[in-house]
Design a protein around this motif. Structure first.
Motif, PDB file in Angstrom:
ATOM      1  N   VAL A  58       0.844  -1.170   0.101  1.00  0.00           N
ATOM      2  CA  VAL A  58      -0.271  -0.027   0.115  1.00  0.00           C
ATOM      3  C   VAL A  58       0.908   1.205  -0.020  1.00  0.00           C
ATOM      4  O   VAL A  58       1.871   1.315   0.749  1.00  0.00           O
ATOM      5  CB  VAL A  58      -0.954  -0.147   1.177  1.00  0.00           C
ATOM      6  N   ASP A  59       0.546   2.039  -0.909  1.00  0.00           N
ATOM      7  CA  ASP A  59       0.984   3.588  -0.848  1.00  0.00           C
ATOM      8  C   ASP A  59       0.197   4.354   0.383  1.00  0.00           C
ATOM      9  O   ASP A  59      -1.066   4.430   0.093  1.00  0.00           O
ATOM     10  CB  ASP A  59       0.845   4.255  -2.106  1.00  0.00           C
ATOM     11  N   VAL A  60       0.660   4.775   1.425  1.00  0.00           N
ATOM     12  CA  VAL A  60      -0.196   5.357   2.624  1.00  0.00           C
ATOM     13  C   VAL A  60      -0.660   6.722   2.238  1.00  0.00           C
ATOM     14  O   VAL A  60      -1.600   7.270   2.900  1.00  0.00           O
ATOM     15  CB  VAL A  60       0.773   5.674   3.914  1.00  0.00           C
ATOM     16  N   VAL A  66      -5.296   2.732   1.493  1.00  0.00           N
ATOM     17  CA  VAL A  66      -5.250   2.544   2.817  1.00  0.00           C
ATOM     18  C   VAL A  66      -6.452   1.995   3.387  1.00  0.00           C
ATOM     19  O   VAL A  66      -6.404   1.092   4.175  1.00  0.00           O
ATOM     20  CB  VAL A  66      -4.750   3.840   3.629  1.00  0.00           C
ATOM     21  N   LEU A  67      -7.484   2.422   2.725  1.00  0.00           N
ATOM     22  CA  LEU A  67      -8.651   2.138   3.416  1.00  0.00           C
ATOM     23  C   LEU A  67      -9.049   0.266   2.984  1.00  0.00           C
ATOM     24  O   LEU A  67      -9.516  -0.376   3.866  1.00  0.00           O
ATOM     25  CB  LEU A  67     -10.124   2.831   2.936  1.00  0.00           C
ATOM     26  N   ALA A  68      -8.606   0.170   1.897  1.00  0.00           N
ATOM     27  CA  ALA A  68      -8.796  -1.195   1.439  1.00  0.00           C
ATOM     28  C   ALA A  68      -7.823  -2.082   2.108  1.00  0.00           C
ATOM     29  O   ALA A  68      -8.164  -3.343   2.581  1.00  0.00           O
ATOM     30  CB  ALA A  68      -8.268  -1.457  -0.151  1.00  0.00           C
ATOM     31  N   THR A  72      -8.700  -5.380   4.963  1.00  0.00           N
ATOM     32  CA  THR A  72      -8.274  -6.432   4.607  1.00  0.00           C
ATOM     33  C   THR A  72      -7.845  -7.284   5.829  1.00  0.00           C
ATOM     34  O   THR A  72      -8.079  -8.466   6.603  1.00  0.00           O
ATOM     35  CB  THR A  72      -7.253  -6.625   3.603  1.00  0.00           C
ATOM     36  N   ALA A  73      -7.016  -6.100   6.666  1.00  0.00           N
ATOM     37  CA  ALA A  73      -6.402  -6.641   8.021  1.00  0.00           C
ATOM     38  C   ALA A  73      -7.813  -6.809   8.929  1.00  0.00           C
ATOM     39  O   ALA A  73      -7.637  -7.800   9.617  1.00  0.00           O
ATOM     40  CB  ALA A  73      -5.663  -5.448   8.819  1.00  0.00           C
ATOM     41  N   ARG A  74      -8.708  -6.211   8.943  1.00  0.00           N
ATOM     42  CA  ARG A  74      -9.851  -6.297   9.811  1.00  0.00           C
ATOM     43  C   ARG A  74     -10.496  -7.583   9.444  1.00  0.00           C
ATOM     44  O   ARG A  74     -10.750  -8.333  10.315  1.00  0.00           O
ATOM     45  CB  ARG A  74     -10.691  -5.062   9.659  1.00  0.00           C
ATOM     46  N   ARG A  75     -10.602  -7.968   8.374  1.00  0.00           N
ATOM     47  CA  ARG A  75     -11.311  -9.211   7.812  1.00  0.00           C
ATOM     48  C   ARG A  75     -10.484 -10.205   8.463  1.00  0.00           C
ATOM     49  O   ARG A  75     -11.086 -11.387   8.770  1.00  0.00           O
ATOM     50  CB  ARG A  75     -11.503  -9.132   6.278  1.00  0.00           C
ATOM     51  N   GLU A  76      -9.154 -10.264   8.074  1.00  0.00           N
ATOM     52  CA  GLU A  76      -8.495 -11.395   8.191  1.00  0.00           C
ATOM     53  C   GLU A  76      -7.897 -11.504   9.828  1.00  0.00           C
ATOM     54  O   GLU A  76      -7.594 -12.756  10.346  1.00  0.00           O
ATOM     55  CB  GLU A  76      -7.090 -11.479   7.447  1.00  0.00           C
ATOM     56  N   LEU A  77      -7.920 -10.656  10.377  1.00  0.00           N
ATOM     57  CA  LEU A  77      -7.294 -10.636  11.875  1.00  0.00           C
ATOM     58  C   LEU A  77      -8.138 -10.124  13.035  1.00  0.00           C
ATOM     59  O   LEU A  77      -8.322 -10.620  14.001  1.00  0.00           O
ATOM     60  CB  LEU A  77      -5.900  -9.916  12.083  1.00  0.00           C
ATOM     61  N   GLY A  78      -9.162  -9.298  12.673  1.00  0.00           N
ATOM     62  CA  GLY A  78     -10.164  -8.525  13.495  1.00  0.00           C
ATOM     63  C   GLY A  78      -9.896  -7.219  13.685  1.00  0.00           C
ATOM     64  O   GLY A  78      -9.192  -6.594  12.854  1.00  0.00           O
ATOM     65  N   THR A 114      -0.245   9.470   7.302  1.00  0.00           N
ATOM     66  CA  THR A 114      -0.685   9.361   8.814  1.00  0.00           C
ATOM     67  C   THR A 114      -1.944   9.352   9.119  1.00  0.00           C
ATOM     68  O   THR A 114      -2.875   8.417   9.605  1.00  0.00           O
ATOM     69  CB  THR A 114       0.346   9.886   9.488  1.00  0.00           C
ATOM     70  N   PHE A 115      -2.511  10.675   8.577  1.00  0.00           N
ATOM     71  CA  PHE A 115      -3.936  10.927   8.694  1.00  0.00           C
ATOM     72  C   PHE A 115      -4.742   9.976   8.145  1.00  0.00           C
ATOM     73  O   PHE A 115      -5.741   9.450   8.849  1.00  0.00           O
ATOM     74  CB  PHE A 115      -4.093  12.425   8.041  1.00  0.00           C
ATOM     75  N   HIS A 116      -4.569   9.546   6.928  1.00  0.00           N
ATOM     76  CA  HIS A 116      -5.210   8.511   6.359  1.00  0.00           C
ATOM     77  C   HIS A 116      -5.349   7.091   7.241  1.00  0.00           C
ATOM     78  O   HIS A 116      -6.406   6.402   7.534  1.00  0.00           O
ATOM     79  CB  HIS A 116      -4.751   7.959   4.775  1.00  0.00           C
ATOM     80  N   CYS A 117      -4.032   6.813   7.830  1.00  0.00           N
ATOM     81  CA  CYS A 117      -4.031   5.516   8.403  1.00  0.00           C
ATOM     82  C   CYS A 117      -4.862   5.528   9.728  1.00  0.00           C
ATOM     83  O   CYS A 117      -5.447   4.580  10.040  1.00  0.00           O
ATOM     84  CB  CYS A 117      -2.599   5.033   8.706  1.00  0.00           C
ATOM     85  N   LEU A 118      -4.580   6.805  10.423  1.00  0.00           N
ATOM     86  CA  LEU A 118      -5.398   6.902  11.755  1.00  0.00           C
ATOM     87  C   LEU A 118      -6.824   6.907  11.728  1.00  0.00           C
ATOM     88  O   LEU A 118      -7.591   6.311  12.318  1.00  0.00           O
ATOM     89  CB  LEU A 118      -4.783   8.278  12.651  1.00  0.00           C
TER      90      LEU A 118
END
Ligand SMILES: NC(=O)c1ccc[n+]([C@@H]2O[C@H](COP(=O)([O-])OP(=O)(O)OC[C@H]3O[C@@H](n4cnc5c(N)ncnc54)[C@H](O)[C@@H]3O)[C@@H](O)[C@H]2O)c1
Length: 247
Positions: A58-60, A66-68, A72-78, A114-118
């Motif tokens: 991903v390019d932050v 970032v949202l995608a 993915t992380a949420r779906r696979e890990l919680g 950083t804003f997008h990720c948070l």
């Protein structure tokens, strides 16, 4: 207790070490980086060691990417409980030679990234009533550094954003802190030395109070503590990991 953590810039340097430390204590970790091959390899190594880890290229600075990746992380890990933002770029340029395009690029990756990720992970933390956010800023934003104005400004923004979110979410079980590293031995630090932008290491180290530069392990140790249960009353802080050294 195993938590779900996302680490950006996890393909190299500090982000890589942080993801290894979090996985070693039992967290499920999503490794995000522009360098897809690097995070694939890093995540595979963690899985080989028995950890639960996924990689996302991903390019932050790309909000939809970032949202995608977070989805993915949420779906696979919680739901995401820990977010560490280590992805970043640097530039050494005289102030008068910084083009508006280069300025925008620096802000897009280091600050807006950083804003997008948070923004992507805070809803999970609010829903869970618990969160740990650590941004990686820079000691250069505390001391000022010549020929790095765009970088320093972007990292100053990261420090300010961290402090703002710490107060906004203090009543929700979410802590938000920043580590402004000093001079840390990573590929990012070796590039300007190799190109002659900075003096050779042995000359630089004559100014280091401890006689050595920092390591990614030094950063990861502090970061892992900030991401722990025990660090729950620390928020809005700049945890300086710099060996007492301001360049
Ligand atoms: N090394 C130092 O001395 C030092 C000092 C102060 C602050 N920092 C900061 O620490 C953080 C980590 O740096 P490092 O030294 O580990 O550097 P590094 O170059 O080893 O790692 C940075 C990682 O970020 C990734 N990245 C770059 N742009 C990206 C983007 N647009 N999207 C996603 N990933 C991207 C790179 O691919 C790389 O894997 C950076 O934010 C850096 O600014 C480093």
């Amino acid at each position: 207790m195993s938590r779900v953590a996302v680490v950006t810039g996890a393909g190299s340097g500090m982000g890589l070490a942080i993801s290894q430390h979090l996985a070693a204590r039992g967290d499920r970790v999503a490794l995000l980086d522009l360098n897809g091959a690097a995070v694939e390899e890093a995540a595979q190594r963690l899985r080989d060691g028995g950890a639960e880890a996924i990689a996302c290229q991903v390019d932050v600075s790309d909000r939809s990417a970032v949202l995608a990746a977070i989805e993915t992380a949420r779906r696979e890990l919680g739901p995401i409980e820990i977010m560490v933002t280590s992805a970043g770029i640097e530039a050494f340029v005289d102030f008068l030679d910084i083009s508006p395009e280069d300025w925008d690029k620096m802000m897009a990756v280091n600050l807006t990234g950083t804003f997008h990720c948070l923004q992507a992970v805070v809803p999970d933390m609010l829903a869970g009533g618990w969160g740990r956010i650590v941004t990686i800023s820079s000691s250069s934003a505390q001391s000022g550094t010549k020929r790095m104005a765009s970088y320093v400004a972007s990292k100053g923004g990261v420090i300010a954003l961290t402090k703002a979110l710490a107060i906004e979410y203090a009543a929700h079980g979410i802590t938000v802190n920043t580590i402004p590293p000093g001079f840390i031995e990573t590929p990012m630090m070796h590039r300007p030395i190799d190109s002659g932008e900075l003096p050779p290491m042995k000359d630089l180290l004559t100014r280091a109070p401890m006689g050595r530069s920092g390591t990614s392990e030094d950063i990861a140790a502090a970061c892992t503590f900030l991401c722990s249960e025990e660090a729950g009353y620390i928020t809005g802080q700049q945890i300086n990991v710099n060996g007492g050294w301001y360049l």
